[in-house]
Every structure is written in C-alpha cells, then in structure tokens.
Design a protein around this motif. Structure first.
Motif, PDB file in Angstrom:
ATOM      1  N   ILE A  54     -10.091 -31.077 -27.975  1.00 35.98           N
ATOM      2  CA  ILE A  54      -9.787 -32.049 -27.148  1.00 35.98           C
ATOM      3  C   ILE A  54      -9.923 -31.796 -26.022  1.00 35.98           C
ATOM      4  CG2 ILE A  54      -8.319 -33.876 -26.276  1.00 35.98           C
ATOM      5  CD1 ILE A  54      -7.154 -34.392 -29.248  1.00 35.98           C
ATOM      6  N   PHE A  55      -9.256 -30.859 -25.271  1.00 35.82           N
ATOM      7  CA  PHE A  55      -9.609 -29.631 -23.905  1.00 35.82           C
ATOM      8  C   PHE A  55     -10.635 -29.473 -23.263  1.00 35.82           C
ATOM      9  CE2 PHE A  55      -5.738 -30.415 -24.141  1.00 35.82           C
ATOM     10  CZ  PHE A  55      -4.417 -30.988 -22.614  1.00 35.82           C
ATOM     11  N   GLU A  56     -11.049 -28.456 -25.172  1.00 32.94           N
ATOM     12  CA  GLU A  56     -12.889 -28.410 -24.170  1.00 32.94           C
ATOM     13  C   GLU A  56     -13.798 -29.361 -23.963  1.00 32.94           C
ATOM     14  OE1 GLU A  56     -12.167 -23.960 -26.731  1.00 32.94           O
ATOM     15  OE2 GLU A  56     -13.087 -25.596 -27.641  1.00 32.94           O
ATOM     16  N   ALA A  57     -13.536 -30.616 -24.641  1.00 34.15           N
ATOM     17  CA  ALA A  57     -14.794 -31.789 -24.526  1.00 34.15           C
ATOM     18  C   ALA A  57     -14.689 -32.359 -23.634  1.00 34.15           C
ATOM     19  CB  ALA A  57     -14.322 -32.082 -26.375  1.00 34.15           C
TER      20      ALA A  57
ATOM     21  N   ARG B   7      -5.724 -36.347 -25.589  1.00 34.69           N
ATOM     22  CA  ARG B   7      -6.811 -36.980 -24.967  1.00 34.69           C
ATOM     23  C   ARG B   7      -6.691 -37.733 -23.673  1.00 34.69           C
ATOM     24  NH1 ARG B   7      -6.278 -39.078 -30.171  1.00 34.69           N
ATOM     25  NH2 ARG B   7      -7.516 -38.045 -31.673  1.00 34.69           N
ATOM     26  N   ILE B   8      -5.516 -38.083 -23.553  1.00 34.69           N
ATOM     27  CA  ILE B   8      -4.889 -38.972 -22.262  1.00 34.69           C
ATOM     28  C   ILE B   8      -5.147 -37.142 -20.743  1.00 34.69           C
ATOM     29  CG2 ILE B   8      -3.216 -39.673 -20.266  1.00 34.69           C
ATOM     30  CD1 ILE B   8      -2.817 -41.760 -23.315  1.00 34.69           C
ATOM     31  N   ILE B   9      -4.077 -36.769 -21.548  1.00 37.80           N
ATOM     32  CA  ILE B   9      -3.948 -35.444 -20.196  1.00 37.80           C
ATOM     33  C   ILE B   9      -5.379 -34.189 -20.183  1.00 37.80           C
ATOM     34  CG2 ILE B   9      -2.915 -32.860 -20.337  1.00 37.80           C
ATOM     35  CD1 ILE B   9      -0.145 -34.692 -21.620  1.00 37.80           C
ATOM     36  N   ALA B  10      -5.990 -34.549 -21.157  1.00 38.98           N
ATOM     37  CA  ALA B  10      -7.376 -33.888 -20.849  1.00 38.98           C
ATOM     38  C   ALA B  10      -8.495 -34.024 -19.996  1.00 38.98           C
ATOM     39  CB  ALA B  10      -8.239 -32.898 -22.304  1.00 38.98           C
ATOM     40  N   ALA B  11      -7.994 -36.403 -20.585  1.00 40.88           N
ATOM     41  CA  ALA B  11      -8.975 -37.093 -19.469  1.00 40.88           C
ATOM     42  C   ALA B  11      -8.676 -36.511 -17.916  1.00 40.88           C
ATOM     43  CB  ALA B  11      -9.318 -38.152 -20.085  1.00 40.88           C
ATOM     44  N   GLN B  12      -7.580 -36.425 -17.812  1.00 42.54           N
ATOM     45  CA  GLN B  12      -7.009 -37.668 -16.448  1.00 42.54           C
ATOM     46  C   GLN B  12      -6.359 -36.054 -15.368  1.00 42.54           C
ATOM     47  OE1 GLN B  12      -4.944 -41.115 -16.277  1.00 42.54           O
ATOM     48  NE2 GLN B  12      -5.209 -41.708 -18.154  1.00 42.54           N
ATOM     49  N   ALA B  13      -5.740 -35.086 -16.137  1.00 43.32           N
ATOM     50  CA  ALA B  13      -4.785 -33.652 -15.774  1.00 43.32           C
ATOM     51  C   ALA B  13      -5.867 -33.470 -14.421  1.00 43.32           C
ATOM     52  CB  ALA B  13      -4.630 -33.209 -16.151  1.00 43.32           C
TER      53      ALA B  13
END
Length: 280
Positions: free
Chosen positions: A252-255, A221-227
C-alpha cells in the motif's frame, strides 16, 4: 467463624476465575485483591496471612465477579501499564498493548520536534513520546470525543499537557501544519476476524478502535495517501499493524509513492510496524 485470610481469599478467587476460563487467574486475583485493599500488588504477600476485612472482602468479591464475566482487569482497576508508566483507561479506549512499545522504541530511535498521533485513543503513544522527549510537542487526533477526554487526562497525569494538543478528528481532517513524525496504531482487524478475539476485547473495548469494518487495511490506505502532505521533508511515518499484514501494508505504501518502506518486528520477532519516509 473467623474471616478468611487474604491468602485463602486469593486461592478461592483463583479457582473461580480459572473455572470461568480467565487466562492467568492467579495473577488477576492478586492484582484485584491489591486494588480492593489499596496496596501495591507487590505487597499482597505481606497481607496474605492476615484476615481480610469485611469491606475489602466485599470489594474483592465484586471485582472477582466482574472479572469472571471477562471484564478486563485494566477496566476494573482503571489503569494499564505502558512503557514504564500507568495510563488511565476505560471502555472508551483501546487498552495499551505491550507490542506497541516497539513503535515507541522505533519512534525514539531518531530525533523529532513535532509529532502527530492518529487515532490517539488513551494517548499512550503521544504522551509517552512527549514524556521521553521533553523538547518535543505534539497533536493527538481521534474521532471519539470520549477518547479525546481520556487522552487529555493522561497528558495531565504525566505532565505533558502544555505540549500536547488533543483534537476530535476523522483521521487527518483536523490536522494542520507539518510534523517530523506521524505515528498511529489504527484499527487493523478485518471484520471477519472480530469473532475470533477474546471476550475481554470483543465485549469491552471500542469496536471502532479494533476494526475498520472492512478488510483491516483501509486506514493504511488513508495514511499512505495523505501523510506526505503533513510531513517535513525528512519526516517519517510509523504505524502498527497486525502480524500477518506486513506484505499488504508495504505494498500500500509503495503504491502511494513512498521512497522507502520498511517492515520492522516487535519484541517477539513478529512483523509489527511499517516505517515509511521519502529520502532526498
């Protein structure tokens, strides 16, 4: 009474390790004898007929005793092979795993100049990528100061220290600039799964590298939100996950709004790596 031969010592050690429930005891006995005798494991058969010297026998006995209480072989010999190179390891870092080599293969399948390794641990991913790509440079981040020291040592060992910067960081907190590639093998075991892992892992590897203490998905969730804030426009993220987590990680990444999310298998055919990018 004459001293036992190396072969006899290996047979006795194998039986002892088997009785202790150690998987593949014969292989471990061979590796530990080679380490005790300071010879290559492939050459142990050459010394097998010879009587074992007292100092070697003593070292071997200590190593076998520790292995019998499930101290990992890698910790006893101080290194673990990964992608054709030996990496120094300790109980401060996660042992490099064969399945993580799939992440390396995928990372090398497209060019990159600047790479960020989140939760670098031993540094095996970052150092391998820099060793394979001589023009690239990279940054390794880890919350553990001991892990940062281990990663730095491995960078020196493999001659990439001039192109590798290791920083203590809570995920992206110390990251700066943009990267063509962000890689990670984050802690993905759920707290409830920790009782099911082997004693070698549960008792001798750092818990913070194994589990997030929650559902095993918090770091994704952190990586998907910030990367995306640290990637170049054509950059990509590759992260390893547990073999049953593919659908959850993809969701998670799609969202989080990634343009393309792929779930890719390891060499054994199990879902292992998420590849996320944002095509133009």
């Amino acid at each position: 009474m004459s001293a036992p031969t190396a072969a006899q010592a290996m047979v006795a050690a194998t039986a002892r390790l088997r009785a202790a429930g150690v998987p593949d005891p014969a292989r471990d006995a061979r590796i530990l004898l080679a380490h005790a005798a300071s010879v290559d494991a492939a050459r142990v058969t050459l010394i097998a007929p010879e009587e074992i010297a007292p100092d070697i026998a003593e070292r071997f006995e200590k190593l076998v005793s520790l292995r019998a209480v499930r101290v990992p072989v890698s910790h006893l010999v101080g290194q673990r092979a990964f992608y054709g190179r030996d990496f120094k390891v300790s109980r401060d870092v996660l042992d490099p795993r064969p399945e993580t080599e799939s992440l390396i293969e995928l990372a090398l399948s497209e060019p990159f100049e600047r790479v960020l390794d989140l939760g670098t641990g031993s540094g095996c991913i970052l150092v391998t990528l820099l060793a394979e790509q001589p023009e690239a440079c990279g940054v390794g981040l880890d919350l553990s100061e001991a892990a940062c020291l281990q990663a730095s040592a491995n960078a020196v060992l493999h001659g990439v220290q001039a192109r590798a910067e290791i920083r203590q960081s809570n995920w992206f907190s110390a990251a700066e600039g943009r990267f063509d590639l962000i890689v990670s093998n984050p802690p993905y075991l759920a707290k409830s799964e920790m009782n099911d892992v082997s004693p070698e892992v549960r008792l001798h590897e750092p818990e913070m590298a194994l589990t997030d203490g929650q559902d095993g998905l918090s770091v994704y969730r952190i990586i998907a939100a910030q990367a995306q804030g640290f990637l170049t426009p054509t950059g990509r993220v590759l992260a390893e996950f547990g073999w049953q987590q593919g659908p959850d990680v993809k969701a998670i990444f799609e969202a989080a709004g990634w343009g393309r999310v792929r779930i890719l298998p390891d060499l054994g055919g199990r879902d292992r790596v998420v590849w996320a990018d944002t095509p133009a």
